[in-house]
Structures are given as structure tokens and as C-alpha cells.
Design an enzyme around this catalytic site. Structure first.
Site, mmCIF file in Angstrom:
data_model
loop_
_atom_site.group_PDB
_atom_site.id
_atom_site.type_symbol
_atom_site.label_atom_id
_atom_site.label_comp_id
_atom_site.label_asym_id
_atom_site.label_seq_id
_atom_site.Cartn_x
_atom_site.Cartn_y
_atom_site.Cartn_z
ATOM 1 N N LYS A 24 0.814 -1.214 0.000
ATOM 2 C CA LYS A 24 0.000 0.000 0.000
ATOM 3 C C LYS A 24 0.847 1.262 0.000
ATOM 4 O O LYS A 24 0.505 2.255 -0.652
ATOM 5 C CB LYS A 24 -0.918 0.014 1.236
ATOM 6 C CG LYS A 24 -1.967 -1.071 1.251
ATOM 7 C CD LYS A 24 -2.774 -1.042 2.535
ATOM 8 C CE LYS A 24 -3.585 0.228 2.692
ATOM 9 N NZ LYS A 24 -4.445 0.197 3.899
ATOM 10 N N ASP B 219 -12.461 5.523 20.814
ATOM 11 C CA ASP B 219 -12.413 6.892 21.314
ATOM 12 C C ASP B 219 -13.358 7.733 20.454
ATOM 13 O O ASP B 219 -13.811 7.285 19.386
ATOM 14 C CB ASP B 219 -10.966 7.391 21.221
ATOM 15 C CG ASP B 219 -10.823 8.847 21.592
ATOM 16 O OD1 ASP B 219 -11.466 9.274 22.570
ATOM 17 O OD2 ASP B 219 -10.074 9.565 20.905
ATOM 18 N N ASP C 167 -13.341 11.924 19.854
ATOM 19 C CA ASP C 167 -12.664 12.975 19.094
ATOM 20 C C ASP C 167 -11.407 12.467 18.415
ATOM 21 O O ASP C 167 -10.605 11.749 19.022
ATOM 22 C CB ASP C 167 -12.299 14.132 20.032
ATOM 23 C CG ASP C 167 -13.515 14.917 20.488
ATOM 24 O OD1 ASP C 167 -13.793 15.970 19.906
ATOM 25 O OD2 ASP C 167 -14.187 14.453 21.432
ATOM 26 N N ASP D 256 -11.843 16.710 15.925
ATOM 27 C CA ASP D 256 -11.807 17.242 17.281
ATOM 28 C C ASP D 256 -12.876 18.302 17.491
ATOM 29 O O ASP D 256 -12.953 19.291 16.758
ATOM 30 C CB ASP D 256 -10.418 17.838 17.558
ATOM 31 C CG ASP D 256 -10.210 18.180 19.019
ATOM 32 O OD1 ASP D 256 -10.901 17.583 19.870
ATOM 33 O OD2 ASP D 256 -9.358 19.035 19.309
ATOM 34 N N THR E 101 -15.306 7.450 25.744
ATOM 35 C CA THR E 101 -14.908 8.827 25.485
ATOM 36 C C THR E 101 -14.641 9.580 26.775
ATOM 37 O O THR E 101 -15.222 9.272 27.819
ATOM 38 C CB THR E 101 -15.995 9.557 24.668
ATOM 39 O OG1 THR E 101 -15.681 10.948 24.565
ATOM 40 C CG2 THR E 101 -17.355 9.428 25.333
ATOM 41 N N ASP F 273 -7.880 21.503 25.686
ATOM 42 C CA ASP F 273 -8.120 21.630 27.125
ATOM 43 C C ASP F 273 -7.304 20.590 27.881
ATOM 44 O O ASP F 273 -6.618 19.761 27.278
ATOM 45 C CB ASP F 273 -9.612 21.454 27.448
ATOM 46 C CG ASP F 273 -10.200 20.195 26.806
ATOM 47 O OD1 ASP F 273 -9.480 19.175 26.720
ATOM 48 O OD2 ASP F 273 -11.381 20.219 26.404
ATOM 49 N N LYS G 230 -9.290 5.059 30.780
ATOM 50 C CA LYS G 230 -9.947 4.242 29.764
ATOM 51 C C LYS G 230 -9.728 2.739 29.955
ATOM 52 O O LYS G 230 -10.485 1.939 29.416
ATOM 53 C CB LYS G 230 -9.526 4.685 28.366
ATOM 54 C CG LYS G 230 -10.177 6.008 27.973
ATOM 55 C CD LYS G 230 -10.076 6.300 26.506
ATOM 56 C CE LYS G 230 -10.812 7.601 26.196
ATOM 57 N NZ LYS G 230 -10.714 7.969 24.771
ATOM 58 N N ASP H 50 -6.614 7.649 19.338
ATOM 59 C CA ASP H 50 -5.561 8.483 18.753
ATOM 60 C C ASP H 50 -4.511 8.915 19.769
ATOM 61 O O ASP H 50 -3.491 9.473 19.386
ATOM 62 C CB ASP H 50 -6.164 9.745 18.125
ATOM 63 C CG ASP H 50 -6.751 10.691 19.172
ATOM 64 O OD1 ASP H 50 -6.234 11.811 19.320
ATOM 65 O OD2 ASP H 50 -7.716 10.304 19.850
#
Length: 433
Positions: free
Chosen positions: A113, A153, A155, A161, A189, A348, A356, A390
């Protein structure tokens, strides 16, 4: 554009993954030995095909050697051997593996790829190695076992985001396809909302698609949950509810360990975090306002149009985490008081109770027991679980903790999540040869 600023910032130890950097270093050797940059302007004695074939062979051999080292590391895990594996000696930060990783096959897949072996000026990169590891993990969970739970997750993973999961998102039909194949889905999340309408606003595209899907059975529609605030608010799918979600009382889903966290300890920890955040606002002159919730505290831009510099966000995370570790007498995940997660959300900084790993564990328990409430003693095992996110760097990244309870895939954008789910669907349809 790659600037000196970005390059130097990436070299900070808290912004690096040591295992990926180590693999990059190994692959740099055959790149130096076999790439032929002079072939651009020299025509005699140069064959691009031969160069790429030789580089491919050496890259594949290295990935096979790493694969063998991971197998040895897993053997040390299983035997509870106090003597560290060779891989642990070479990469001290390496954690546990829940499956084998067919890295040679994954490299060959990605080379077809990305044409890694054909490059003459750009050596195998961090992203190359990250995607090879993702592919290897997908091959593993579909070849050596059966994938039963996929957690995501929000965002940057399912949507950009600060945005929402809109009906036009290409990730939605792929997640519906997973549910159609009886794979349970959890959205884990950091967004800590206490009401269903807030989560519906962020995830309405997916929830409406599940409700209106003609390919899902009524039971399959129940195979999705939302775990908010890292591990603090659980919502199950409810087709009769106005916002298609119904909150689940904590006593129905808390693990035994989570039930032992006292309200007084939680309040005390958040008080310390709040004081540390106030100090950071003052000392760094941050254009930020404090936000306190029942299970979290953080800072957000005082003006939505202003972005706080990422160095300031990172500094705040590291300062707050160190102060909290000193206050509880241990690290964020293994102290004797309350586990917590201090993370940089991009715009933030928040400190959540739990992390998590607990959120994914709750999903494993919820879907692994008998009935929708997971009341039985069983839970979906780590090797049957895939968490996609991410944020996997070691500091200020909240997906990182999921590595302790599940296999993981590290993506960098919603578009990569789409590609990952396409790969997963392909591998689920065939066994690795």
C-alpha cells in the site's frame, strides 16, 4: 510543512513511543545500506526494481526477527518469569502483549500500500511502523481468536476534534457492519456528560443509523454502549428513549475495584487537582477557565476562539499529574487511593476519575456476562477486544491506559479509522495464510 519547532517538539521523551522508535532504528540500517538516492541522476549500474526487492527482503527479515522476540516476551509473561525478556532489556518501557503479532505479514501488506521499500530518500517512518503494528494487531485478533468487542475513542477517532458524528460519516456503515457480525461496540470517550441528550448530540449519526438499520436484529441493536468520562457514565442503547440512550445506574456496572473508591477520596483528589490547575492558570498566564464536574475537573479556553499553546497544555498535564501522584502516594494507575487520568485533550486539560482501562473493562464485563447487564461472572477477554484511539503516547494521552486491558490500534484521524475498519472487515472474511 515540517518545521524545526515540530521536529524538536517531537523529540521530547513524553511525546515518543520507545518501541516504535526502536523499530524505526532497526529499519534505518537496511535503508542506508540498500537505498539508492544517486539513482535519480545516475543511470549506469542502477536498477530500482533490484533495490526495492533487496530492501523489502531485509525489512521483512527484521520484522520477522522482532516477531520472534515478541513471542519470547509473551512466553516470559505466561511463565511469570522474573528474568526480563530480551525485548524488555532492549525496550524497558514495553508492556504486555495479549496476542502474537504477525509483523512480517503485516509489513508485506503495508508495503504493497505504501511502497516503503521503493523509497530512496525517506526512511521507514513513525507512521509506517505505527500502521504496520495496527495491521499486525488486526491480523492477530481475527486469526488467532475471535474479535468480540471493539471500543472507540470519540474525538479525532470517529469524528474531528470538537465535532460530532454526522449521518454522512463513512465510519458509520462500517461500525454497523461490525455489529451485524455480532461484534459488540463501545464508545469510550472522555466527554463526561450526565444526560443522554448531550451524547446524542455528539453521536446522533451513529445512533440514528443503529435505530433505523434493517440489517440489524433487535438483539444486535443492543450491542452498543456509551462509556463517558473515561469510566464514569454508562448509557445503553434504548430505541424507545427520546435520545436513543438510557443511563445505567452505577451499581449495575461498577467493577468490584471501582466500587471500592470512596466519594470522600474522589472529592479530595479532585480538590488537589483543582488547586494545581488554578496554579497553572496563574503561573503560565493561561487564557483558561476552570470547569469542575462530579467526577472530573479541568481547564478550557476562556474564549472558544483562542487556542492554548500545546506546550502550555503539556506542562499543565505534567505538573498536575506529578502533584496528584505525590498526594496519593503512587502513580496515576496503581496508587492506593483512587486511579485518575490527567490528559491533554488538544484544546483543554482534564483530570478524570479512573481512565480508559477501566472504561474498556466495564464494556468487557457488561457484554461478557449473562443478559444486557453483564450480571454473570464472565467478561470478554483482552485478546478478544480491540480499542481504537488516537492518544497513545505515555504522558497526557488517555487511550494509552487501554493497553493494559485490551489489544489496541493507534490511528491519527477519522479517515484512518475508516481504513482500519476496512482492513478489519477484510481480515474477518479470511484467515491469515
Amino acid at each position: 510543512m515540517t518545521t524545526r519547532y515540530r521536529v524538536e517538539y517531537a523529540l521530547k521523551t513524553h511525546r515518543r513511543d520507545q518501541f516504535i522508535e526502536w523499530v524505526k532504528g532497526l529499519l534505518a540500517v537496511p535503508f542506508v545500506l540498500y537505498s539508492q538516492p544517486t539513482g535519480v541522476y545516475e543511470t549506469t549500474g542502477f536498477n530500482l526494481g533490484q533495490m526495492s526487492e533487496e530492501a523489502h527482503r531485509r525489512y521483512a527479515e527484521i520484522m520477522r526477527d522482532i516477531e520472534v522476540m515478541i513471542d519470547d516476551h509473551i512466553t516470559h509473561q505466561v511463565d511469570a518469569n522474573r528474568v526480563p525478556s530480551k525485548l524488555k532489556l532492549l525496550v524497558p518501557t514495553i508492556g504486555n502483549f495479549f496476542t502474537r503479532l504477525p509483523l512480517e505479514a503485516a509489513f508485506k501488506f503495508q508495503d504493497r500500500k505504501r511502497y516503503i521499500s521503493s523509497r530512496r530518500f525517506v526512511s521507514p517512518s513513525f507512521n509506517d511502523v505505527r500502521l504496520i503494528l495496527n495491521t499486525a494487531q488486526l491480523m492477530a485478533v481475527t486469526t488467532y481468536g475471535t474479535l468480540q468487542l471493539a471500543t472507540f475513542d470519540g474525538d479525532v477517532t470517529l469524528y474531528d476534534d470538537g465535532e460530532s458524528l454526522e449521518p454522512s460519516s463513512p465510519v458509520i456503515p462500517r461500525m454497523i457492519d461490525l455489529m451485524r457480525k455480532n461484534v459488540k461496540v463501545g464508545i469510550v470517550t472522555a466527554a463526561g456528560y450526565t444526560t443522554a441528550d448531550r451524547y446524542y448530540a455528539r453521536l446522533h449519526g451513529l445512533l440514528d443509523a443503529v435505530a433505523n438499520s434493517t440489517s440489524l436484529t433487535p438483539q444486535q441493536r443492543q450491542n452498543i454502549v456509551i462509556m463517558g468520562g473515561e469510566a464514569n457514565y454508562l448509557f445503553e442503547f434504548s430505541p424507545t428513549s427520546p435520545h436513543l440512550l438510557s443511563p445505567v445506574p452505577r451499581e449495575q456496572w461498577l467493577t468490584a475495584e471501582m466500587a471500592s473508591w470512596s466519594d470522600s477520596d474522589i472529592t479530595a483528589l479532585l480538590d488537589v487537582a483543582e488547586a494545581a490547575l488554578r496554579d497553572c492558570i496563574k503561573n503560565l498566564n493561561l487564557p483558561a477557565a476552570l470547569m469542575r464536574k462530579d467526577r472530573a475537573v479541568g481547564i478550557i479556553p476562556s474564549d472558544p476562539k483562542v487556542r492554548i499553546p500545546r506546550e502550555s497544555l503539556e506542562e499543565t498535564v505534567l505538573v498536575v499529574q506529578k502533584i496528584l501522584e505525590l498526594s496519593v502516594g503512587g502513580r496515576d494507575f496503581d496508587n492506593k487511593v483512587v486511579p485518575f487520568c490527567a490528559f491533554n485533550g488538544g484544546r483543554d486539560v482534564f483530570v478524570d476519575i479512573g481512565d480508559k482501562s477501566w472504561g474498556v473493562a466495564v464494556c468487557q464485563k457488561w457484554f461478557g456476562g449473562s443478559g444486557s447487564g453483564g450480571g454473570g461472572g464472565n467478561r470478554i477477554r483482552p485478546e478478544q477486544t480491540l480499542h481504537v484511539g488516537d492518544q497513545f503516547l505515555s504522558a497526557g494521552s488517555n487511550d494509552f491506559k487501554a493497553r493494559s486491558v485490551s489489544t489496541t490500534a493507534w490511528i491519527a484521524s477519522p479517515a484512518e479509522t475508516v481504513d482500519l475498519l476496512d482492513e478489519l472487515a477484510d481480515f474477518m472474511g479470511k484467515k491469515l495464510s
